[in-house]
Design an enzyme around this catalytic site. Structure first.
Site, PDB file in Angstrom:
ATOM      1  N   SER A 278       0.832  -1.215   0.000  1.00 14.13           N
ATOM      2  CA  SER A 278       0.000   0.000   0.000  1.00 14.13           C
ATOM      3  C   SER A 278       0.863   1.260   0.000  1.00 14.13           C
ATOM      4  O   SER A 278       0.612   2.198  -0.779  1.00 14.13           O
ATOM      5  CB  SER A 278      -0.973   0.008   1.177  1.00 14.13           C
ATOM      6  OG  SER A 278      -0.279  -0.156   2.397  1.00 14.13           O
ATOM      7  N   HIS A 308      -1.720  -8.859   2.330  1.00 20.80           N
ATOM      8  CA  HIS A 308      -1.384  -7.559   2.944  1.00 20.80           C
ATOM      9  C   HIS A 308      -2.499  -7.225   3.940  1.00 20.80           C
ATOM     10  O   HIS A 308      -2.716  -7.959   4.894  1.00 20.80           O
ATOM     11  CB  HIS A 308      -1.223  -6.535   1.818  1.00 20.80           C
ATOM     12  CG  HIS A 308      -0.671  -5.201   2.232  1.00 20.80           C
ATOM     13  ND1 HIS A 308       0.067  -4.999   3.353  1.00 20.80           N
ATOM     14  CD2 HIS A 308      -0.747  -3.975   1.624  1.00 20.80           C
ATOM     15  CE1 HIS A 308       0.423  -3.728   3.449  1.00 20.80           C
ATOM     16  NE2 HIS A 308      -0.072  -3.085   2.405  1.00 20.80           N
ATOM     17  N   HIS A 354       6.371 -12.356   7.659  1.00 22.68           N
ATOM     18  CA  HIS A 354       6.493 -10.980   7.168  1.00 22.68           C
ATOM     19  C   HIS A 354       7.571 -10.917   6.091  1.00 22.68           C
ATOM     20  O   HIS A 354       8.524 -11.705   6.124  1.00 22.68           O
ATOM     21  CB  HIS A 354       6.851 -10.029   8.323  1.00 22.68           C
ATOM     22  CG  HIS A 354       6.550  -8.601   8.008  1.00 22.68           C
ATOM     23  ND1 HIS A 354       7.444  -7.770   7.385  1.00 22.68           N
ATOM     24  CD2 HIS A 354       5.429  -7.859   8.202  1.00 22.68           C
ATOM     25  CE1 HIS A 354       6.901  -6.578   7.229  1.00 22.68           C
ATOM     26  NE2 HIS A 354       5.667  -6.600   7.713  1.00 22.68           N
ATOM     27  N   ARG A 363       4.206  -4.130  16.725  1.00 21.25           N
ATOM     28  CA  ARG A 363       2.796  -3.725  16.657  1.00 21.25           C
ATOM     29  C   ARG A 363       1.916  -4.837  17.256  1.00 21.25           C
ATOM     30  O   ARG A 363       0.855  -4.572  17.803  1.00 21.25           O
ATOM     31  CB  ARG A 363       2.387  -3.434  15.204  1.00 21.25           C
ATOM     32  CG  ARG A 363       3.207  -2.320  14.565  1.00 21.25           C
ATOM     33  CD  ARG A 363       2.897  -2.179  13.086  1.00 21.25           C
ATOM     34  NE  ARG A 363       3.224  -3.385  12.346  1.00 21.25           N
ATOM     35  CZ  ARG A 363       2.934  -3.595  11.065  1.00 21.25           C
ATOM     36  NH1 ARG A 363       2.299  -2.661  10.368  1.00 21.25           N
ATOM     37  NH2 ARG A 363       3.261  -4.723  10.456  1.00 21.25           N
ATOM     38  N   ASP A 409      -1.334  -8.229  12.266  1.00 21.93           N
ATOM     39  CA  ASP A 409      -2.701  -8.700  12.040  1.00 21.93           C
ATOM     40  C   ASP A 409      -3.103  -9.849  12.957  1.00 21.93           C
ATOM     41  O   ASP A 409      -4.287 -10.132  13.115  1.00 21.93           O
ATOM     42  CB  ASP A 409      -2.848  -9.151  10.584  1.00 21.93           C
ATOM     43  CG  ASP A 409      -2.636  -7.990   9.633  1.00 21.93           C
ATOM     44  OD1 ASP A 409      -3.125  -6.893   9.937  1.00 21.93           O
ATOM     45  OD2 ASP A 409      -1.975  -8.180   8.594  1.00 21.93           O
TER      46      ASP A 409
HETATM   47  C1  LIG Z   1       3.540 -11.949   4.911  1.00 24.46           C
HETATM   48  C2  LIG Z   1       3.960 -12.974   3.877  1.00 24.46           C
HETATM   49  C3  LIG Z   1       3.132 -12.774   2.598  1.00 24.46           C
HETATM   50  C4  LIG Z   1       5.452 -12.785   3.559  1.00 24.46           C
HETATM   51  O1  LIG Z   1       5.751 -13.597   2.466  1.00 24.46           O
HETATM   52  P1  LIG Z   1       7.247 -13.935   2.095  1.00 24.46           P
HETATM   53  O2  LIG Z   1       8.111 -12.749   2.244  1.00 24.46           O
HETATM   54  O3  LIG Z   1       7.220 -14.638   0.792  1.00 24.46           O
HETATM   55  O4  LIG Z   1       7.648 -14.942   3.270  1.00 24.46           O
HETATM   56  P2  LIG Z   1       8.792 -16.023   3.247  1.00 24.46           P
HETATM   57  O5  LIG Z   1       9.946 -15.606   2.426  1.00 24.46           O
HETATM   58  O6  LIG Z   1       9.023 -16.398   4.661  1.00 24.46           O
HETATM   59  O7  LIG Z   1       8.048 -17.221   2.478  1.00 24.46           O
HETATM   60  C5  LIG Z   1       8.706 -18.431   2.199  1.00 24.46           C
HETATM   61  C6  LIG Z   1       7.671 -19.530   2.108  1.00 24.46           C
HETATM   62  O8  LIG Z   1       7.040 -19.677   3.382  1.00 24.46           O
HETATM   63  C7  LIG Z   1       5.640 -19.564   3.238  1.00 24.46           C
HETATM   64  N1  LIG Z   1       5.069 -18.870   4.380  1.00 24.46           N
HETATM   65  C8  LIG Z   1       5.417 -17.659   4.885  1.00 24.46           C
HETATM   66  N2  LIG Z   1       4.597 -17.301   5.895  1.00 24.46           N
HETATM   67  C9  LIG Z   1       3.715 -18.326   6.025  1.00 24.46           C
HETATM   68  C10 LIG Z   1       2.607 -18.539   6.873  1.00 24.46           C
HETATM   69  N3  LIG Z   1       2.196 -17.640   7.769  1.00 24.46           N
HETATM   70  N4  LIG Z   1       1.918 -19.694   6.747  1.00 24.46           N
HETATM   71  C11 LIG Z   1       2.310 -20.620   5.834  1.00 24.46           C
HETATM   72  N5  LIG Z   1       3.330 -20.458   4.984  1.00 24.46           N
HETATM   73  C12 LIG Z   1       4.011 -19.321   5.075  1.00 24.46           C
HETATM   74  C13 LIG Z   1       5.470 -18.702   1.999  1.00 24.46           C
HETATM   75  O9  LIG Z   1       4.145 -18.869   1.457  1.00 24.46           O
HETATM   76  C14 LIG Z   1       6.570 -19.249   1.111  1.00 24.46           C
HETATM   77  O10 LIG Z   1       6.133 -20.489   0.578  1.00 24.46           O
HETATM   78  P3  LIG Z   1       6.436 -20.890  -0.967  1.00 24.46           P
HETATM   79  O11 LIG Z   1       7.932 -20.848  -1.098  1.00 24.46           O
HETATM   80  O12 LIG Z   1       5.848 -22.244  -1.087  1.00 24.46           O
HETATM   81  O13 LIG Z   1       5.758 -19.843  -1.794  1.00 24.46           O
HETATM   82  C15 LIG Z   1       3.769 -14.429   4.403  1.00 24.46           C
HETATM   83  O14 LIG Z   1       4.502 -14.594   5.588  1.00 24.46           O
HETATM   84  C16 LIG Z   1       2.315 -14.764   4.625  1.00 24.46           C
HETATM   85  O15 LIG Z   1       1.628 -15.170   3.663  1.00 24.46           O
HETATM   86  N6  LIG Z   1       1.796 -14.599   5.880  1.00 24.46           N
HETATM   87  C17 LIG Z   1       0.396 -14.832   6.158  1.00 24.46           C
HETATM   88  C18 LIG Z   1      -0.431 -13.648   5.669  1.00 24.46           C
HETATM   89  C19 LIG Z   1      -0.234 -12.441   6.572  1.00 24.46           C
HETATM   90  O16 LIG Z   1      -0.277 -12.536   7.779  1.00 24.46           O
HETATM   91  N7  LIG Z   1      -0.054 -11.276   5.936  1.00 24.46           N
HETATM   92  C20 LIG Z   1       0.095 -10.020   6.671  1.00 24.46           C
HETATM   93  C21 LIG Z   1       1.483  -9.501   6.594  1.00 24.46           C
HETATM   94  S1  LIG Z   1       1.692  -8.093   7.653  1.00 24.46           S
END
Ligand SMILES: CC(C)(COP(=O)(O)OP(=O)(O)OC[C@H]1O[C@@H](n2cnc3c(N)ncnc32)[C@H](O)[C@@H]1OP(=O)(O)O)[C@@H](O)C(=O)NCCC(=O)NCCS
Length: 462
Positions: A278, A308, A354, A363, A409
């Site tokens: 965002s 997000h 994250h 937070r 979140d």
């Molecule tokens: C926030 C988020 C999108 C960051 O993604 P990212 O930077 O790609 O995170 P990573 O590098 O740690 O991801 C590596 C792997 O772990 C997985 N992973 C990361 N967080 C995860 C979670 N909470 N649950 C399950 N799998 C997760 C990713 O999907 C990725 O899998 P892939 O290689 O099969 O695609 C991810 O942690 C997520 O999807 N979290 C849940 C949604 C959420 O809470 N979003 C709010 C963020 S403030």
């Protein structure tokens, strides 16, 4: 998927070459050189802008040729992860420490920013002042800004009509973003640009738009809430209340603790450096000289994505699905089973992980402290506390998750739910209202417009 961009801002990197470890008050960047009794934010900015213009010139002339590191294919595929690719002024996200607003951590903001009552949560207006000027405002300055925001809060009738044209069950973020687009017709920047305003004056109308936008988004957001969930019975603003308190009031929640929660919520969700979807979107769109309404509406559409801002909706819905299946007093063993079930069905555990952070999000921590103080016996809070213990080891077991710890979140939903704001689908709108403060703080001055262009060059050069 390109999600987060960069984790390190250019300014922080260059500063780390020259600046000693700052004391608490010094850490509010170098802009904080005096305590002014001036209550008018605009005149404060007028004073600061020439200094900032000089600063940018100096940055270019003294550091323009400094190399910032090597760029790998992984960094590009990862959406600029781990590389310095952004110039972001208002906040800095450290992977281990979390966010700092103009150098201040969340606990420091809680200590230093004016509150509605002694020892209470910081007022979002204070954070807006801090983000824009780099100075901690006095109580009088915050009161004056509160008053100014209230005076700008009248939303034109066509905005309500535009929202009413949508089905009442359209997603709240769709209704909110539509309302913000409808607000755009009042843009002073657009009118001035059409008249051929000199670019040295851009900041004045951008400032006008930003303040009006920030003032009006809680009104639009609460209209959407009341339209969807309370038969359209709108609650007018209370002139005796501050920004966060009024938002809670217009939504229909007048319990003092809920007013405090809303002040905290808006403050901590306002800004999270520039790499998240965002903030980056708002910044990028503004770099085309799109006015603050257009830029913020674009940002909202990014915030509406489930990885997000929508995650806070997802968290509560997921927690409620656990309760539905296993009851409120679910054992840790059953919780583990439920988490594995989620993962094995190809879903993420919402509220954990994250793109930049590598520790528990501060937070999350401050919301946990709020819960410990105000609602320690709430069953869903207890469940969230158990998740804090149970989820990280499981995510680590997957072997690929870089950050197994909870993010912002993971906690917000249970607090809102406790005070009666139970409609999880609406939660991202609250996040959106908060983000107006951070996103608008990055556009109002000519210096920032220059920075935006500068940043844009960085982005297209990868
Ligand atoms: C926030 C988020 C999108 C960051 O993604 P990212 O930077 O790609 O995170 P990573 O590098 O740690 O991801 C590596 C792997 O772990 C997985 N992973 C990361 N967080 C995860 C979670 N909470 N649950 C399950 N799998 C997760 C990713 O999907 C990725 O899998 P892939 O290689 O099969 O695609 C991810 O942690 C997520 O999807 N979290 C849940 C949604 C959420 O809470 N979003 C709010 C963020 S403030």
């Amino acid at each position: 998927m390109v999600f987060f961009r960069g984790g390190v801002s250019l300014i922080s990197k260059l500063r780390s070459r020259t600046v000693q470890q700052p004391s608490l008050r010094d850490s509010v960047r170098w802009l904080q050189y005096q305590t002014s009794s001036d209550l008018d934010l605009q005149s404060q900015l007028k004073e600061l802008i020439p200094e900032q213009q000089e600063r940018l010139k100096k940055l270019k002339s003294e550091h323009g040729k400094v190399q910032l590191g090597n760029i790998t294919v992984d960094m590009v595929l990862g959406g600029m992860r781990g590389m310095t690719g952004l110039l972001w002024e208002t906040s800095l996200l450290d992977p281990d420490e979390g966010i700092r607003f103009r150098g201040l951590s969340i606990p420091e903001c809680q200590k230093l920013l004016p509150a509605a009552k002694p020892g209470g949560e910081p007022l979002p207006e204070g954070l807006l002042w801090l983000l824009l000027t780099g100075k901690v405002p006095t109580t009088e300055q915050v009161d004056s800004l509160s008053k100014e925001l209230r005076s700008r809060a009248t939303v034109p009738d066509h905005v309500y009509k535009t929202i009413n044209a949508l089905p009442v069950n359209a997603h709240p973020m769709t209704q909110f973003a539509t309302g913000v687009m409808a607000l755009q017709v009042q843009s002073e920047f657009q009118k001035a640009y059409e008249k051929g305003i000199h670019k040295s004056k851009y900041w004045e109308t951008t400032y006008e738009d930003s303040l009006s936008l920030i003032a009006q988004v809680p009104v639009v957001a609460s209209y959407v809430y009341r339209r969807m969930y309370k038969n359209g019975q709108v609650i007018p603003m209370d002139d005796s209340l501050d920004y966060g308190g009024n938002f809670a009031h217009m939504l229909g929640f007048d319990i003092p603790d809920m007013l405090e929660l809303m002040r905290l919520y808006v403050t901590i969700h306002s800004d999270h450096e520039g790499g998240n979807v965002s903030a980056h979107t708002g910044h990028l769109v503004a770099s085309a000289l799109s006015d603050p309404y257009l830029s913020f509406a674009a940002a909202l559409n990014g915030l509406a994505g489930p990885l997000h801002g929508l995650a806070n909706q997802e968290v509560l819905l997921w927690i409620k699905s656990v309760v539905e299946e296993c009851g409120e007093n679910v054992s840790k063993e059953n919780l583990k089973d439920h988490i594995w079930k989620t993962l094995n069905s190809g879903k993420v555990v919402p509220g954990f992980g994250h793109g930049v952070l590598r520790k528990t999000d501060p937070r999350y921590t401050c919301q946990r402290e709020f819960a410990l103080k105000h609602l320690p016996e709430d069953p869903l809070f207890k469940l969230v506390s158990n998740l804090y213990e149970v989820v990280p080891p499981i995510l680590l077991e997957l072997g690929k998750v870089k950050n197994p710890w909870p993010n912002v979140d993971a906690h917000s939903g249970v607090l809102l739910n406790h005070y009666g704001l139970t409609e999880a689908r609406y939660y991202t709108v609250l996040f959106g209202v908060s983000r107006a403060i951070g996103i608008c703080s990055q556009v109002p001055c000519p210096i920032f417009i220059l920075l935006l262009v500068f940043q844009f060059l960085f982005v297209i050069s990868i």
